[in-house]
Every structure is written in C-alpha cells, then in structure tokens.
Motif scaffolding. Structure first.
Motif, PDB file in Angstrom:
ATOM      1  N   ALA A   1      34.264   1.728  -5.558  1.00  0.00           N
ATOM      2  CA  ALA A   1      33.439   0.988  -6.520  1.00  0.00           C
ATOM      3  C   ALA A   1      32.461   1.924  -7.222  1.00  0.00           C
ATOM      4  O   ALA A   1      32.261   1.852  -8.439  1.00  0.00           O
ATOM      5  N   LEU A   2      31.858   2.829  -6.451  1.00  0.00           N
ATOM      6  CA  LEU A   2      30.915   3.798  -7.027  1.00  0.00           C
ATOM      7  C   LEU A   2      31.612   4.686  -8.062  1.00  0.00           C
ATOM      8  O   LEU A   2      31.107   4.912  -9.167  1.00  0.00           O
ATOM      9  N   MET A   3      32.789   5.186  -7.690  1.00  0.00           N
ATOM     10  CA  MET A   3      33.513   6.083  -8.597  1.00  0.00           C
ATOM     11  C   MET A   3      33.909   5.378  -9.886  1.00  0.00           C
ATOM     12  O   MET A   3      33.889   5.973 -10.958  1.00  0.00           O
ATOM     13  N   TRP A   4      34.281   4.117  -9.760  1.00  0.00           N
ATOM     14  CA  TRP A   4      34.675   3.388 -10.964  1.00  0.00           C
ATOM     15  C   TRP A   4      33.454   3.100 -11.826  1.00  0.00           C
ATOM     16  O   TRP A   4      33.480   3.286 -13.041  1.00  0.00           O
ATOM     17  N   ARG A   5      32.362   2.664 -11.194  1.00  0.00           N
ATOM     18  CA  ARG A   5      31.147   2.323 -11.939  1.00  0.00           C
ATOM     19  C   ARG A   5      30.607   3.544 -12.694  1.00  0.00           C
ATOM     20  O   ARG A   5      30.158   3.412 -13.816  1.00  0.00           O
ATOM     21  N   TYR A   6      30.654   4.706 -12.082  1.00  0.00           N
ATOM     22  CA  TYR A   6      30.103   5.911 -12.723  1.00  0.00           C
ATOM     23  C   TYR A   6      31.211   6.881 -13.114  1.00  0.00           C
ATOM     24  O   TYR A   6      31.051   8.092 -13.010  1.00  0.00           O
ATOM     25  N   ARG A   7      32.336   6.373 -13.588  1.00  0.00           N
ATOM     26  CA  ARG A   7      33.477   7.250 -13.842  1.00  0.00           C
ATOM     27  C   ARG A   7      33.210   8.295 -14.909  1.00  0.00           C
ATOM     28  O   ARG A   7      33.818   9.360 -14.907  1.00  0.00           O
ATOM     29  N   CYS A   8      32.251   8.049 -15.806  1.00  0.00           N
ATOM     30  CA  CYS A   8      31.942   9.070 -16.831  1.00  0.00           C
ATOM     31  C   CYS A   8      31.524  10.391 -16.176  1.00  0.00           C
ATOM     32  O   CYS A   8      31.846  11.457 -16.689  1.00  0.00           O
ATOM     33  N   PHE A   9      30.828  10.306 -15.047  1.00  0.00           N
ATOM     34  CA  PHE A   9      30.345  11.537 -14.408  1.00  0.00           C
ATOM     35  C   PHE A   9      31.479  12.287 -13.707  1.00  0.00           C
ATOM     36  O   PHE A   9      31.443  13.497 -13.587  1.00  0.00           O
ATOM     37  N   TYR A  10      32.454  11.565 -13.233  1.00  0.00           N
ATOM     38  CA  TYR A  10      33.610  12.223 -12.598  1.00  0.00           C
ATOM     39  C   TYR A  10      34.520  12.822 -13.656  1.00  0.00           C
ATOM     40  O   TYR A  10      35.059  13.907 -13.506  1.00  0.00           O
ATOM     41  N   ARG A  11      34.692  12.073 -14.741  1.00  0.00           N
ATOM     42  CA  ARG A  11      35.649  12.494 -15.756  1.00  0.00           C
ATOM     43  C   ARG A  11      35.151  13.688 -16.550  1.00  0.00           C
ATOM     44  O   ARG A  11      35.916  14.532 -16.987  1.00  0.00           O
ATOM     45  N   ASP A  12      33.843  13.733 -16.698  1.00  0.00           N
ATOM     46  CA  ASP A  12      33.275  14.778 -17.549  1.00  0.00           C
ATOM     47  C   ASP A  12      32.302  15.652 -16.765  1.00  0.00           C
ATOM     48  O   ASP A  12      31.262  16.048 -17.278  1.00  0.00           O
ATOM     49  N   ALA A  13      32.677  15.958 -15.518  1.00  0.00           N
ATOM     50  CA  ALA A  13      31.755  16.671 -14.634  1.00  0.00           C
ATOM     51  C   ALA A  13      31.299  17.999 -15.240  1.00  0.00           C
ATOM     52  O   ALA A  13      30.117  18.331 -15.218  1.00  0.00           O
ATOM     53  N   PHE A  14      32.231  18.739 -15.816  1.00  0.00           N
ATOM     54  CA  PHE A  14      31.841  20.041 -16.342  1.00  0.00           C
ATOM     55  C   PHE A  14      30.918  19.893 -17.539  1.00  0.00           C
ATOM     56  O   PHE A  14      29.887  20.557 -17.641  1.00  0.00           O
ATOM     57  N   ASN A  15      31.287  18.979 -18.414  1.00  0.00           N
ATOM     58  CA  ASN A  15      30.483  18.698 -19.597  1.00  0.00           C
ATOM     59  C   ASN A  15      29.040  18.403 -19.178  1.00  0.00           C
ATOM     60  O   ASN A  15      28.083  18.875 -19.781  1.00  0.00           O
ATOM     61  N   LEU A  16      28.919  17.648 -18.095  1.00  0.00           N
ATOM     62  CA  LEU A  16      27.616  17.266 -17.581  1.00  0.00           C
ATOM     63  C   LEU A  16      26.824  18.486 -17.120  1.00  0.00           C
ATOM     64  O   LEU A  16      25.645  18.649 -17.446  1.00  0.00           O
ATOM     65  N   GLN A  17      27.472  19.346 -16.350  1.00  0.00           N
ATOM     66  CA  GLN A  17      26.784  20.535 -15.848  1.00  0.00           C
ATOM     67  C   GLN A  17      26.325  21.416 -17.002  1.00  0.00           C
ATOM     68  O   GLN A  17      25.293  22.070 -16.927  1.00  0.00           O
ATOM     69  N   HIS A  18      27.149  21.406 -18.048  1.00  0.00           N
ATOM     70  CA  HIS A  18      26.848  22.174 -19.230  1.00  0.00           C
ATOM     71  C   HIS A  18      25.604  21.615 -19.927  1.00  0.00           C
ATOM     72  O   HIS A  18      24.733  22.352 -20.370  1.00  0.00           O
ATOM     73  N   ARG A  19      25.541  20.285 -20.007  1.00  0.00           N
ATOM     74  CA  ARG A  19      24.446  19.621 -20.692  1.00  0.00           C
ATOM     75  C   ARG A  19      23.153  19.658 -19.891  1.00  0.00           C
ATOM     76  O   ARG A  19      22.069  19.711 -20.457  1.00  0.00           O
ATOM     77  N   LEU A  20      23.284  19.542 -18.572  1.00  0.00           N
ATOM     78  CA  LEU A  20      22.107  19.450 -17.711  1.00  0.00           C
ATOM     79  C   LEU A  20      22.202  20.468 -16.578  1.00  0.00           C
ATOM     80  O   LEU A  20      22.370  20.110 -15.416  1.00  0.00           O
TER      81      LEU A  20
END
Lengths: 227, 227
Positions: free
Chosen positions: A94-113
């Motif tokens: 449920a957690l993974m589905w609810r926050y799937r943007c963070f799993y799908r774009d993990a690298f993008n996220l690290q890049h941004r933050l």
C-alpha cells in the motif's frame, strides 16, 4: 510561513494530496500552474502555502519517510498468526503504491534534493532492521524457513527488488505510465523472493496476497477516491 | 572519421581501455583533458579519434552490450557438468566488474544518451531469455531446483539485484567509491537468490564462486594489469 493548523492546515493537506496524485500520474515534471488548477486555486494562493515546487516534493517525501518507518515498525497483531505477516506485507504494498512517484523517479529525486541522502540512509537502516526482526519472528513461528544467518541478505534483496522494480520497468519496457497490471507483476516479483522460504502454513497465508494487493490498487481508482 | 584498422585502430583501442578505467574509477564526469593525459596524448589527437566524450561513452556502451550478449549466450562447456554453470555465472561477474561504470551510473547514462533505450531493451530481452534457458538446463541436469513456471520471475529478480546493486550501495552508504569488499557483498546478494534453489550437487559447484569472483576483481588491481 503558512500555519499548519485549522483552515490553512486543511488547505495544505488538500494541496499535498492533489500534488501526490499528479506526481504519481505524471512524474515530478508537473508544473505549479497545473497543481494550482487541480486544487481549484490561484497560483498566488498556492505560492502562499508552498513557496516552490521543491518544497512540495520535500514535504511529500518527509511524509513518505514517516509512513515508511510506521509501516516498517508496525507492531504485528499476533506474532503467532500467519495473517499478521500478510497484513504487514500488505502495508508495504500500500505504501509503495501510494508513493509510487518516489519509487519510479528515485534518481530524479536524488538529483533534485541531494540533501536528502543522510535522512534516506537513516530511514533505510531503521526500516531494514525492523523488517529483519519481522522475518525472524515469522521464521520462529514456523511461517518462513530462512536460516538465521541469511535473513539480512534476504531482506536486502527484497529491498532492492521492491525499490527498483519500477525503474526496471521504465528501462525494460516501452510503456511510460505504470499500470495496475505492472504493479501486480512487481508484487509477484517480491513474492517470488519469499516463495522458496514459505512453509505450508506461510504459503496458505501469503497466497491470497496478490489479489489483496491488486484490490488496494483498484480501490484508489474508484471515482471519488482521490481529491 | 578515424579508421579502425592498423595503427589508428590500436590507438582507438588504447584510448577506449584508458577511458573505461577512468570511468570505472571516477564516473562519467572525467574530462577529455584527463583522458588525453591518461593516454599520454594531446587533446587534439584524442579529438581526431573521438570527436567528443559522448562518443567515447557510446562506443564503450556498444562494446559492453556486445560482450553482455556474448556472456549471456555463451555455450556451456558441458550442460551435464556443474562447473559449466559456475563458469557461466563467473562470466557475468567479470562483465559487471569490467563495465562497472555503466551499472553504477545507469541513470546518468540514460540521461546522457537517451537514444540508447531501444537497444537496451533489445539486449535485455535477448540476454534474459538466454539466462532463462541456462537456468532451465541447470534444473534439468539436477543442479538447481526451480519449478518451470518460476524461472522467468527468478531470472528477473537476479537481473534486478545484479543491475541495481551498485546504485543501492550509492544510496544506502556514505562511501563514494566501489571497493572490492562491496563488489563481493554484491556477488553474495546475487548468490543468495540462488541459495534456496541449489541442489547438493549445485551447491558443491557454486560455493567456491565467491572466492573466484573476488580473485577476478583482485587480478585487475595487480600492477600493469591496466594500461
């Protein structure tokens, strides 16, 4: 800064939920104008609550990490009941589905933050240790049969497959979105890691999990389930 | 364009090997000037062979993919001998270590060379299918015991853990480099996926693999082993 209680708090909450929905659907490239439109508010008003998009991402990420720790460290209903472990696993799905943007774009996220790394490492270490304790309990109570010395490497593999499944999909298939069918495939991949270690009692509890995980995903798709 | 035979070909080869060594050590951020210096040539001369850094990356990536297919589709010495499967697995470890820059910086690469996706998908599909055939043979000959219907999901999990191990290290530990010890840990994670499926005969062949994989890594570190 905008307050967090009362009416301003409710607005913040509504903005965050709408933003999460848009990020999940379309990634972090969604514009502030689109977020404001989805919330039915003017950009200036959104700006009052969140100065810039990076702040929306960072706030959602903080919530994700709090919920991740809550899921990882959730007390089992009854350590002697197989159902407790299925519930625990379902909490992760449920957690993974609810926050799937963070799993799908993990690298993008690290890049941004990039400043998130320390917190990420801390949460990962705590959450992994909690999962390892649950796996040890499941083994102790006869639902799993993992040799004690192998629990850590098992949990690490579950972590890697869970965390990178969506990126794997991105690079190995042409599809851009993330369908329920693909999520179920991902759940199946994680369950395949458990498969050889399940005892008959564990198997009986875990086999209906794929259906229940699919139901979680479909529930959100019902009209009115998302703001 | 520079020729690929004779003296120009030898120079190209020397430049590519030196570049791969630098990328492996320090990532794709290495400058053209540093590459030229490592080759003992002037930047203008390097420029004659490779117009820009992206071309060096793309050429190395092409070689990586050719070698990946060769490793995946390598014929087993003797499908009835456990040793053949250990050799096959060792081929993968050697490939991953030789081209570790591509595993460690997979996202960075996609970002730099977005045109690679189609080829990546094609190679991955072919290589996965070849690995699945080898796993089916190992099961048929009594070294692994994976139910036929589970081979594909097993191979997918091996692929995910192998491909993302280095990224997992990056995000979960503070260390920036990649030590032999960490590579061995990664080999151990991949072998942990095989563990529950190994028959006694399979286990006897696979257990010395970690040491042999470590030896592969250490060999490269010997003086003079890299140009």
């Amino acid at each position: 800064m905008a307050g967090t209680g009362g009416r301003a708090g409710a607005t913040r909450q509504r903005v965050l939920e709408a933003t999460l929905g848009l990020f999940n659907e379309r990634g972090f490239g969604v514009t502030v104008a689109e977020i404001a439109a989805a919330c039915g508010m003017r950009e200036g008003n959104l700006h009052y609550h969140f100065r810039k998009k990076e702040l929306l991402i960072a706030t959602l990420y903080e919530r994700f990490q709090e919920e991740e720790l809550a899921v990882a460290e959730a007390a089992l209903g009854d350590a002697a009941a197989a159902e407790s472990y299925a519930e625990y696993q379902l909490g992760w799905f449920a957690l993974m589905w609810r926050y799937r943007c963070f799993y799908r774009d993990a690298f993008n996220l690290q890049h941004r933050l990039p400043g998130l790394k320390g917190r990420f490492m801390e949460v990962q270490a705590r959450a992994s240790a909690a999962v390892a304790r649950v796996m040890a309990l499941a083994t102790e109570h006869g639902f799993l049969a993992i040799p004690a010395g192998r629990i850590t490497s098992f949990v690490t593999n579950v972590w890697i497959v869970s965390s990178y499944w969506m990126d794997y999909l991105h690079t190995s298939t042409a599809s851009a979105g993330l369908t329920e069918q693909q999520m179920q495939w991902g759940f199946g991949q994680v369950m395949a890691l458990f498969e050889p270690y399940l005892t008959p009692a564990g198997r009986a509890a875990f086999s209906p999990l794929a259906q229940r995980a699919a139901a979680l995903v479909l529930r959100e798709k019902e009209p009115g389930a998302r703001g």
